[in-house]
Motif scaffolding. Structure first.
Motif, PDB file in Angstrom:
ATOM      1  N   HIS A   1      -2.330  -4.279   6.985  1.00 44.85           N
ATOM      2  CA  HIS A   1      -1.977  -2.829   5.761  1.00 44.85           C
ATOM      3  C   HIS A   1      -3.088  -2.963   4.855  1.00 44.85           C
ATOM      4  O   HIS A   1      -3.639  -1.747   5.305  1.00 44.85           O
ATOM      5  CB  HIS A   1      -0.614  -3.751   5.358  1.00 44.85           C
ATOM      6  CG  HIS A   1      -0.493  -2.009   4.051  1.00 44.85           C
ATOM      7  ND1 HIS A   1       1.111  -2.298   4.046  1.00 44.85           N
ATOM      8  CD2 HIS A   1      -0.661  -1.093   3.824  1.00 44.85           C
ATOM      9  CE1 HIS A   1       1.183  -1.236   2.963  1.00 44.85           C
ATOM     10  NE2 HIS A   1       0.096  -0.144   3.255  1.00 44.85           N
TER      11      HIS A   1
ATOM     12  N   SER B   1      -5.589   0.018   4.690  1.00 49.10           N
ATOM     13  CA  SER B   1      -5.557   1.319   3.435  1.00 49.10           C
ATOM     14  C   SER B   1      -7.287   1.616   3.489  1.00 49.10           C
ATOM     15  O   SER B   1      -7.536   2.369   2.886  1.00 49.10           O
ATOM     16  CB  SER B   1      -4.744   0.899   2.525  1.00 49.10           C
ATOM     17  OG  SER B   1      -5.697  -0.335   2.707  1.00 49.10           O
TER      18      SER B   1
ATOM     19  N   LYS C   1      -6.975   7.415  -3.910  1.00 52.65           N
ATOM     20  CA  LYS C   1      -5.795   6.771  -2.714  1.00 52.65           C
ATOM     21  C   LYS C   1      -5.913   4.875  -3.720  1.00 52.65           C
ATOM     22  O   LYS C   1      -6.936   4.643  -4.596  1.00 52.65           O
ATOM     23  CB  LYS C   1      -7.068   6.352  -1.502  1.00 52.65           C
ATOM     24  CG  LYS C   1      -6.204   5.619  -1.160  1.00 52.65           C
ATOM     25  CD  LYS C   1      -6.711   5.215   0.245  1.00 52.65           C
ATOM     26  CE  LYS C   1      -8.131   4.510   0.196  1.00 52.65           C
ATOM     27  NZ  LYS C   1      -9.553   4.469   1.554  1.00 52.65           N
TER      28      LYS C   1
ATOM     29  N   TYR D   1      -4.746  -0.947  -1.049  1.00 47.86           N
ATOM     30  CA  TYR D   1      -4.018  -2.210  -0.940  1.00 47.86           C
ATOM     31  C   TYR D   1      -4.708  -3.227  -0.567  1.00 47.86           C
ATOM     32  O   TYR D   1      -5.304  -3.649   0.292  1.00 47.86           O
ATOM     33  CB  TYR D   1      -2.845  -2.473   0.007  1.00 47.86           C
ATOM     34  CG  TYR D   1      -2.214  -3.243  -0.007  1.00 47.86           C
ATOM     35  CD1 TYR D   1      -0.975  -3.656  -0.714  1.00 47.86           C
ATOM     36  CD2 TYR D   1      -2.109  -4.204   1.354  1.00 47.86           C
ATOM     37  CE1 TYR D   1       0.006  -4.357   0.034  1.00 47.86           C
ATOM     38  CE2 TYR D   1      -1.706  -5.214   1.753  1.00 47.86           C
ATOM     39  CZ  TYR D   1       0.251  -5.529   1.306  1.00 47.86           C
ATOM     40  OH  TYR D   1       0.084  -6.636   1.528  1.00 47.86           O
TER      41      TYR D   1
ATOM     42  N   ILE E   1      -1.018   3.586   3.929  1.00 48.25           N
ATOM     43  CA  ILE E   1      -1.394   4.538   2.480  1.00 48.25           C
ATOM     44  C   ILE E   1      -1.447   5.489   1.552  1.00 48.25           C
ATOM     45  O   ILE E   1      -0.905   6.011   2.085  1.00 48.25           O
ATOM     46  CB  ILE E   1      -3.610   5.607   2.819  1.00 48.25           C
ATOM     47  CG1 ILE E   1      -4.310   5.127   4.082  1.00 48.25           C
ATOM     48  CG2 ILE E   1      -4.077   6.193   2.908  1.00 48.25           C
ATOM     49  CD1 ILE E   1      -5.338   5.757   4.643  1.00 48.25           C
TER      50      ILE E   1
END
Length: 433
Positions: A272, A276, A289, A292, A340
């Motif tokens: 993840h 991102s 944005k 993460y 995202i």
């Protein structure tokens, strides 16, 4: 299947024509089984790869992605038999090629598995002409009938990679980075391999050249039926060239799935975080944005030990039983995961995540009081029994600098005591005699 192949190789020293077939009818060309790779010995040993397992099927592009230092290149160099394994094995067409193998098999593995290196400047011999660089494998394995046949093969290959026959008399320093990488590709392809390990072949190239090199590699794959182990860290590129993707974190494979499956359902938190981090071409969206950040302390593996298991859809994830059930539930819902997050213009950017810093991460950062002070060595020298107790205590709490300081003093202290005791016994023996 693998057992039969291995017996045949031990007898004949050659590879079978085809590898084993899995339950889905795919031919397994390369297989890593519980591979460990360690550098150094004793206290300074570094476990670069831990229990890595995955298969690569014939004709596909399998990409291995992860951040710098995660063990990607280490795995690739182990496949070409440069890095020895501490545990596990690597099989090619069902035959073990790791460890000690017959010389004939070793030569056949070299012939069938070639590598394209990351740095096109460092991987080419600056003192050799392009003609010799490309021909070296042909010379070593006698893959030409006569000199005319060798020249024909080399000229054909240099044209295949987009260069000219007159370039064969030049030296690597006379070429640009993209041209050097083409020479490296030609050197590998002239051997007519079945598997090519491409170690970040485009990371050292200009953005305008990267697409050309990728298209060249794709062309060779389509024409010659090649299989690629593509090592990279740029997921935006990996998504469009890969059939399947493996994600590696600190030497451990944490997720393996087909390319679109992985991008639609990035189940492991580290995967993840990698997705991102892919830049968004629009600077306004990139600014909004939310990045993460993966924190390994979210995992509690103290009692429920993790495993690398398939959750269905040919999707493998590393986690304990609780995590695997959560991952399986997310996947079975069939709703793509949104890795995202873009904030609305009126939303405030959240504060940066604070790292909990427990468990796995703490070991890599020395504790504040782990100074390795010389006074620990002095104290352990005069009181070696106390130094021995200090060694055990410091090692338990991962104070490795203090541990080494106590160890040095303790060994020296016991050595001096041993010498004094031996001298006393010798003197006593002489008096009695």
């Amino acid at each position: 299947m693998a057992t039969v192949n291995q017996a045949a190789v031990n007898k004949a020293g050659s590879l079978p024509e085809h590898g084993p077939i899995d339950e889905n009818g795919r031919e397994i060309l390369l297989s890593l089984k519980n591979v460990d790779i360690t550098f150094g010995k004793g206290e300074t040993a570094v476990r670069a790869v831990q229990n890595a397992s995955f298969d690569i099927y014939k004709g596909e592009t399998f990409s291995l992605v992860g951040e710098s230092g995660s063990g990607k290149t280490t795995v690739g160099r182990a496949v070409i038999r440069v890095n020895p394994l501490a545990a596990g094995e690597i099989q090619y067409k069902g035959v073990r090629i790791s460890g000690r193998i017959p010389r004939a098999l070793d030569r056949e593995v070299i012939r069938n598995i070639q590598m394209v290196f990351q740095d096109p400047a460092a991987s080419l011999n600056e003192r050799a002409t392009v003609d010799y660089i490309i021909s070296e494998g042909l010379y070593n394995f006698h893959l030409f009938e006569n000199e005319a046949d060798r020249v024909r093969k080399v000229e054909h290959m240099i044209e295949e990679v987009g260069l000219l026959p007159e370039h064969l008399t030049r030296y690597p320093h006379e070429f640009s980075g993209g041209q050097r990488q083409r020479i490296g590709i030609a050197r590998a392809m002239v051997m007519e391999p079945e598997l090519v390990v491409a170690d970040e072949p485009i990371s050292a190239l200009d953005v305008s050249i990267r697409a050309q090199v990728l298209n060249l590699m794709k062309k060779f794959q389509e024409e010659k039926g090649l299989t690629y182990l593509f090592i990279a860290h740029d997921l935006s590129v990996v998504r469009f060239i890969s059939d399947r993707i493996g994600v590696i974190y600190k030497g451990r494979i944490v997720e393996v799935a087909e390319a679109e499956e992985l991008f639609n359902f990035p189940l492991h938190p580290y995967t993840h975080s990698l997705i991102s981090a892919i830049p968004i071409p629009d600077p306004k969206l990139e600014k909004r944005k939310v990045l993460y950040t993966y924190d390994p302390s979210i995992h509690d593996y103290s009692e429920d030990k993790p495993e690398f298991v398939c959750i269905g859809h040919d999707h493998y994830v590393y986690g304990n039983k609780k995590e695997i059930e959560e991952y399986r539930a997310v996947r079975e819902r069939g709703i793509p995961v949104k890795p995202i997050t873009i904030l609305a213009p009126d939303e405030e950017m959240p504060a940066p995540q604070e790292r909990a810093g427990s468990g796995e991460e703490d070991i890599t950062i020395p504790p504040a009081r782990d100074t390795g002070s010389v006074w620990y060595t002095v104290l352990a020298f005069f009181l070696p029994l106390l130094g021995l107790a200090g060694m055990l205590l410091f090692r338990h709490f991962h104070h490795f600098r203090n541990y080494r300081a106590c160890k040095k003093g303790t060994i020296a202290g016991f050595a001096v005591i041993g010498i004094i005791l031996a001298a006393f016994l010798l003197l006593l023996w002489r008096v009695v005699a």
